[in-house]
Design a protein around this motif. Structure first.
Motif, mmCIF file in Angstrom:
data_model
loop_
_atom_site.group_PDB
_atom_site.id
_atom_site.type_symbol
_atom_site.label_atom_id
_atom_site.label_comp_id
_atom_site.label_asym_id
_atom_site.label_seq_id
_atom_site.Cartn_x
_atom_site.Cartn_y
_atom_site.Cartn_z
ATOM 1 N N PRO A 77 1.010 -1.323 -0.023
ATOM 2 C CA PRO A 77 -0.101 0.030 0.090
ATOM 3 C C PRO A 77 0.917 1.318 0.090
ATOM 4 O O PRO A 77 0.442 2.196 -0.484
ATOM 5 C CB PRO A 77 -0.871 -0.145 1.283
ATOM 6 C CG PRO A 77 -0.049 -1.298 2.182
ATOM 7 C CD PRO A 77 0.586 -2.023 1.283
ATOM 8 N N THR A 78 1.875 1.076 0.267
ATOM 9 C CA THR A 78 2.850 2.405 0.648
ATOM 10 C C THR A 78 4.366 1.846 0.849
ATOM 11 O O THR A 78 4.550 0.639 1.139
ATOM 12 C CB THR A 78 2.692 3.631 1.690
ATOM 13 O OG1 THR A 78 3.501 4.388 1.682
ATOM 14 C CG2 THR A 78 2.528 2.853 2.972
ATOM 15 N N VAL A 79 5.527 2.608 0.638
ATOM 16 C CA VAL A 79 6.651 2.144 1.337
ATOM 17 C C VAL A 79 6.519 1.975 2.873
ATOM 18 O O VAL A 79 5.610 2.294 3.574
ATOM 19 C CB VAL A 79 7.681 3.317 1.311
ATOM 20 C CG1 VAL A 79 8.017 3.625 -0.282
ATOM 21 C CG2 VAL A 79 7.432 4.566 1.680
ATOM 22 N N PHE A 80 7.449 1.201 3.281
ATOM 23 C CA PHE A 80 7.357 0.970 4.802
ATOM 24 C C PHE A 80 8.786 0.959 5.387
ATOM 25 O O PHE A 80 9.780 0.954 4.711
ATOM 26 C CB PHE A 80 6.804 -0.373 5.221
ATOM 27 C CG PHE A 80 7.415 -1.573 4.413
ATOM 28 C CD1 PHE A 80 8.162 -2.269 5.090
ATOM 29 C CD2 PHE A 80 6.757 -1.958 3.343
ATOM 30 C CE1 PHE A 80 8.859 -3.440 4.501
ATOM 31 C CE2 PHE A 80 7.332 -3.128 2.437
ATOM 32 C CZ PHE A 80 8.375 -3.671 3.004
ATOM 33 N N ALA A 81 8.888 1.186 6.697
ATOM 34 C CA ALA A 81 10.002 1.427 7.334
ATOM 35 C C ALA A 81 11.029 -0.093 7.466
ATOM 36 O O ALA A 81 10.487 -0.963 7.444
ATOM 37 C CB ALA A 81 9.917 1.768 8.897
#
Lengths: 162, 140
Positions: free
Chosen positions: B54-58
């Motif tokens: 859904p998005t970049v992540f850490a």
């Protein structure tokens, strides 16, 4: 066993400490650090992860190389022709373990030695088959003193996690 | 500053909020400092269109590094002898993180005192993102 060198520098420690949200003087300020138990600038607990900067032959997903197609986006969402094969379900870092033998200091030059560990499979509810692999790493300073030992576990999934 | 074995007891909890509204910029700072430029963490176009997130992540190691601040503030920067974690759930941009250390045991070894801690970091929804342990040298 494979190994490479990792020189520990004050400016790198400062940037790493900032990135993890820790501006303690023992990571930033040599004279303030001298007055602490640390007796000088030392590295944060997970700083040896930055050995990746000194990996001479990095994994295709670790960093872009001059003149070579890169997995990430540029003109297109990926710079390589079959990005699915490279990202697959994704290779993810599942576990990390450190044992600290001595403080890591500015001016130390680490020899980073990797040994392969075990590999095992498991079935995940959302991710399909999971393949785990373990890597053991020793970080020794310029006097051949063991500073940190590490064990990391990576997992490769069939489908994206999240 | 140092922890004393004589003042700690099993079950003591040390808890702190470490991040409010994690920014994509902090994730990019970590990529640069650590040398892990995997585009899953910093390249929104790649992460969403190619990898299907859904998005970049850490980076997991960013979460471990962030959590280490709770530990070094608690036990002191030179006292950790062990620190290990499992990354139990992804950390997304916008997450806020709270970390907790619980005293599991007070032990004596070779004339030195140690505290064993369990470590847990949760996001703003109470979802655990990191679970682990730490061991530190403490004063008597």
């Amino acid at each position: 066993m494979t190994s490479n060198k990792f020189p520990v520098e004050a400016s790198h420690i400062m940037m790493f400490a900032r990135a993890i949200g820790n501006e303690s003087p023992v990571y930033m300020d040599a004279s303030a650090a001298q007055r602490e138990e640390a007796a000088g600038i030392i590295a944060p607990p997970t700083f040896v992860a930055a050995a990746a900067q000194f990996d001479p032959d990095p994994d295709d997903t670790l960093r872009p190389r001059p003149g070579q197609p890169w997995l990430g986006s540029g003109r297109n969402p990926s710079g390589i022709d079959r990005p699915d094969s490279a990202s697959g379900g994704g290779a993810l870092h599942a576990e990390q373990h450190y044992e600290y033998h001595q403080p890591l200091r500015v001016g130390d030059v680490l020899t980073v030695s990797h040994l392969p560990g075990r590999t095992w499979d498991k079935e995940g509810r959302r991710s399909g088959k999971l393949t785990f692999s373990e890597t053991l790493t020793e970080y020794r300073n310029q006097n051949n003193e063991l500073i940190i030992t590490a064990r990391s576990v990576g997992v490769r999934t069939e489908r994206p996690v999240g | 500053m140092p922890l004393y074995a004589s003042r700690l007891k099993v079950g003591d909890v040390h808890s702190v909020r470490l991040v409010e509204d994690l920014s994509r910029t902090q994730i990019v700072q970590y990529a640069g400092a650590s040398g892990d430029y995997n585009p899953l963490h910093t390249d929104e176009i790649f992460a969403t269109k190619i990898a299907g997130y859904p998005t970049v992540f850490a980076h997991g190691m960013l979460t471990m590094g962030i959590t280490s601040k709770m530990l070094t503030d608690y036990v002191g920067e030179t006292r950790l002898t062990k620190y290990g974690v499992r990354f139990t759930n992804p950390v997304w941009p916008g997450d806020s993180l709270d970390a907790k250390a619980t005293v599991k045991a007070l032990i004596s070894r070779n004339g030195e005192n140690f505290v064993e801690l369990s470590v847990s970091t949760t996001n703003q929804d109470g979802v655990e993102v990191l679970r682990g342990y730490a061991e530190a040298r403490i004063d008597p």
